[in-house]
Design an enzyme around this catalytic site. Sequence first.
Site, PDB file in Angstrom:
ATOM      1  N   SER A   1       0.875  -1.186   0.000  1.00 41.26           N
ATOM      2  CA  SER A   1       0.000   0.000   0.000  1.00 41.26           C
ATOM      3  C   SER A   1       0.904   1.227   0.000  1.00 41.26           C
ATOM      4  CB  SER A   1      -0.864   0.030   1.261  1.00 41.26           C
ATOM      5  OG  SER A   1      -1.579  -1.161   1.404  1.00 41.26           O
TER       6      SER A   1
ATOM      7  N   LYS B 221      -7.128   1.745  -2.507  1.00 42.08           N
ATOM      8  CA  LYS B 221      -6.674   1.346  -1.160  1.00 42.08           C
ATOM      9  C   LYS B 221      -6.752   2.526  -0.184  1.00 42.08           C
ATOM     10  CE  LYS B 221      -4.594  -0.941   2.132  1.00 42.08           C
ATOM     11  NZ  LYS B 221      -5.154  -2.081   2.849  1.00 42.08           N
TER      12      LYS B 221
ATOM     13  N   LYS C 166       0.911   5.764   8.016  1.00 41.05           N
ATOM     14  CA  LYS C 166       1.493   5.851   6.665  1.00 41.05           C
ATOM     15  C   LYS C 166       0.395   5.972   5.609  1.00 41.05           C
ATOM     16  CE  LYS C 166       2.003   2.067   4.720  1.00 41.05           C
ATOM     17  NZ  LYS C 166       1.324   1.185   3.787  1.00 41.05           N
TER      18      LYS C 166
HETATM   19  P1  NAD Z   1       5.720  -5.857   7.473  1.00 44.32           P
HETATM   20  O1  NAD Z   1       6.515  -4.724   8.001  1.00 44.32           O
HETATM   21  O2  NAD Z   1       5.328  -6.969   8.412  1.00 44.32           O
HETATM   22  O3  NAD Z   1       6.498  -6.538   6.243  1.00 44.32           O
HETATM   23  C1  NAD Z   1       7.282  -5.842   5.324  1.00 44.32           C
HETATM   24  C2  NAD Z   1       8.467  -6.716   4.952  1.00 44.32           C
HETATM   25  O4  NAD Z   1       9.267  -5.997   3.992  1.00 44.32           O
HETATM   26  C3  NAD Z   1       9.381  -7.014   6.155  1.00 44.32           C
HETATM   27  O5  NAD Z   1       9.609  -8.411   6.239  1.00 44.32           O
HETATM   28  C4  NAD Z   1      10.663  -6.263   5.819  1.00 44.32           C
HETATM   29  O6  NAD Z   1      11.832  -6.874   6.316  1.00 44.32           O
HETATM   30  C5  NAD Z   1      10.617  -6.250   4.305  1.00 44.32           C
HETATM   31  N1  NAD Z   1      11.463  -5.220   3.724  1.00 44.32           N
HETATM   32  C6  NAD Z   1      11.559  -3.909   4.058  1.00 44.32           C
HETATM   33  N2  NAD Z   1      12.477  -3.285   3.293  1.00 44.32           N
HETATM   34  C7  NAD Z   1      12.969  -4.224   2.458  1.00 44.32           C
HETATM   35  C8  NAD Z   1      13.951  -4.210   1.448  1.00 44.32           C
HETATM   36  N3  NAD Z   1      14.626  -3.088   1.140  1.00 44.32           N
HETATM   37  N4  NAD Z   1      14.214  -5.355   0.793  1.00 44.32           N
HETATM   38  C9  NAD Z   1      13.546  -6.497   1.090  1.00 44.32           C
HETATM   39  N5  NAD Z   1      12.613  -6.587   2.053  1.00 44.32           N
HETATM   40  C10 NAD Z   1      12.333  -5.469   2.730  1.00 44.32           C
HETATM   41  O7  NAD Z   1       4.441  -5.228   6.788  1.00 44.32           O
HETATM   42  P2  NAD Z   1       3.081  -5.966   6.389  1.00 44.32           P
HETATM   43  O8  NAD Z   1       2.115  -5.851   7.509  1.00 44.32           O
HETATM   44  O9  NAD Z   1       3.379  -7.291   5.786  1.00 44.32           O
HETATM   45  O10 NAD Z   1       2.556  -4.956   5.247  1.00 44.32           O
HETATM   46  C11 NAD Z   1       3.099  -4.916   3.938  1.00 44.32           C
HETATM   47  C12 NAD Z   1       2.249  -3.977   3.101  1.00 44.32           C
HETATM   48  O11 NAD Z   1       0.913  -4.469   3.071  1.00 44.32           O
HETATM   49  C13 NAD Z   1       2.177  -2.547   3.671  1.00 44.32           C
HETATM   50  O12 NAD Z   1       2.169  -1.626   2.629  1.00 44.32           O
HETATM   51  C14 NAD Z   1       0.873  -2.557   4.428  1.00 44.32           C
HETATM   52  O13 NAD Z   1       0.317  -1.248   4.528  1.00 44.32           O
HETATM   53  C15 NAD Z   1       0.035  -3.474   3.546  1.00 44.32           C
HETATM   54  N6  NAD Z   1      -1.066  -4.141   4.241  1.00 44.32           N
HETATM   55  C16 NAD Z   1      -0.894  -4.680   5.471  1.00 44.32           C
HETATM   56  C17 NAD Z   1      -1.984  -5.283   6.115  1.00 44.32           C
HETATM   57  C18 NAD Z   1      -1.846  -5.869   7.495  1.00 44.32           C
HETATM   58  O14 NAD Z   1      -2.889  -6.162   8.102  1.00 44.32           O
HETATM   59  N7  NAD Z   1      -0.644  -6.084   8.021  1.00 44.32           N
HETATM   60  C19 NAD Z   1      -3.223  -5.353   5.463  1.00 44.32           C
HETATM   61  C20 NAD Z   1      -3.351  -4.844   4.187  1.00 44.32           C
HETATM   62  C21 NAD Z   1      -2.260  -4.226   3.577  1.00 44.32           C
END
Ligand code: NAD
Length: 295
Positions: free
Chosen positions: A95, A170, A238
């Site tokens: 997102s 979104k 964010k």
């Molecule tokens: P998270 O922080 O748990 O996961 C993100 C992952 O990206 C982490 O494992 C991190 O190590 C990795 N990462 C960061 N920088 C990196 C890089 N340079 N290279 C490789 N890997 C890297 O976040 P999440 O909850 O999984 O959310 C991910 C996306 O999905 C976000 O944009 C969030 O807004 C969206 N989202 C989350 C949810 C939720 O309920 N958690 C629901 C819908 C959408």
Amino acid sequence: MKLGFIGLGIMGKPMSKNLLKAGYKLVVYDIVQEAVKEVVAAGAEAGSSPKDVASKTDIVITMLPNSPHVKTVILGKDGVIEGIQKGKIVVDMSSIAPAVSQEVGKALAEKGVEFLDAPVSGGEPKAIDGTLAIMVGGKEEVFNKVKDILLKMGSSAVLCGDIGAGNVTKLANQIIVALNIAAMSEAYVLATKAGVDPAKVFDAIKGGLAGSTVLNAKSPMVLEGNYKPGFRIELHIKDLQNALDTAHDIGVPIPLTSVVMEIFQAMKVEGKAKEDHCGIIQFYEKLAGVKVRKK
Ligand code: NAD
């Protein structure tokens, strides 16, 4: 067909595992080695960089926190753009700001690479079940090529418009979710201080007009005082920042969003940015001097 998956966090981990379960071969990457090990144990191959993942796969999926991470992973040094070949497809499911989706799409198009923004709604439980709602921006013919793959992670995938339209959708989703959680919090604090069991309020109203997916998902959590994420307050900050920036850029005032943003900010100041977004009920509890718990 071999898929790349970059970003194995709360969402990316179960989403990538669902692709493995569906029989796809996967090359994965994350800066956190523990996360990579877990998905490799489920059958994936580890890539050494986003560039390496892109050079070994046909379609690269990214699931990262925010716009800067997506720009680094796709356009940065050792990024996807350095390893990917013409005609391949990148699908960013993070997102992020719609303007950044457009910027990334443009840079990839210059290399002859197709791009879709395809953020999701549903949170960790639906990521695990493979029932996410997926909102997509990009060309229809590209969407049709990846639709079956998306439907291994979600129960719906809707093409909303050109590149960026997925993330505009979104932002709309995140405004509605944030305002629903705030409304639920106000209502349960009112009921509690008025001496009515909030669990009874939930039971009584969930089938009526006030009922919602947000109410069903978050009521059991706030009634238990459980703020384990789920979706962290810092991620919702964010999203609301991206919503405010996008809205102001095109001349759309979004007053209710800015109020809820300040409540999220107050929670962050209290050191609660890593709690679930339903944790904002604690803000209302403090104002009214009551705790919402089922009796
Ligand atoms: P998270 O922080 O748990 O996961 C993100 C992952 O990206 C982490 O494992 C991190 O190590 C990795 N990462 C960061 N920088 C990196 C890089 N340079 N290279 C490789 N890997 C890297 O976040 P999440 O909850 O999984 O959310 C991910 C996306 O999905 C976000 O944009 C969030 O807004 C969206 N989202 C989350 C949810 C939720 O309920 N958690 C629901 C819908 C959408």
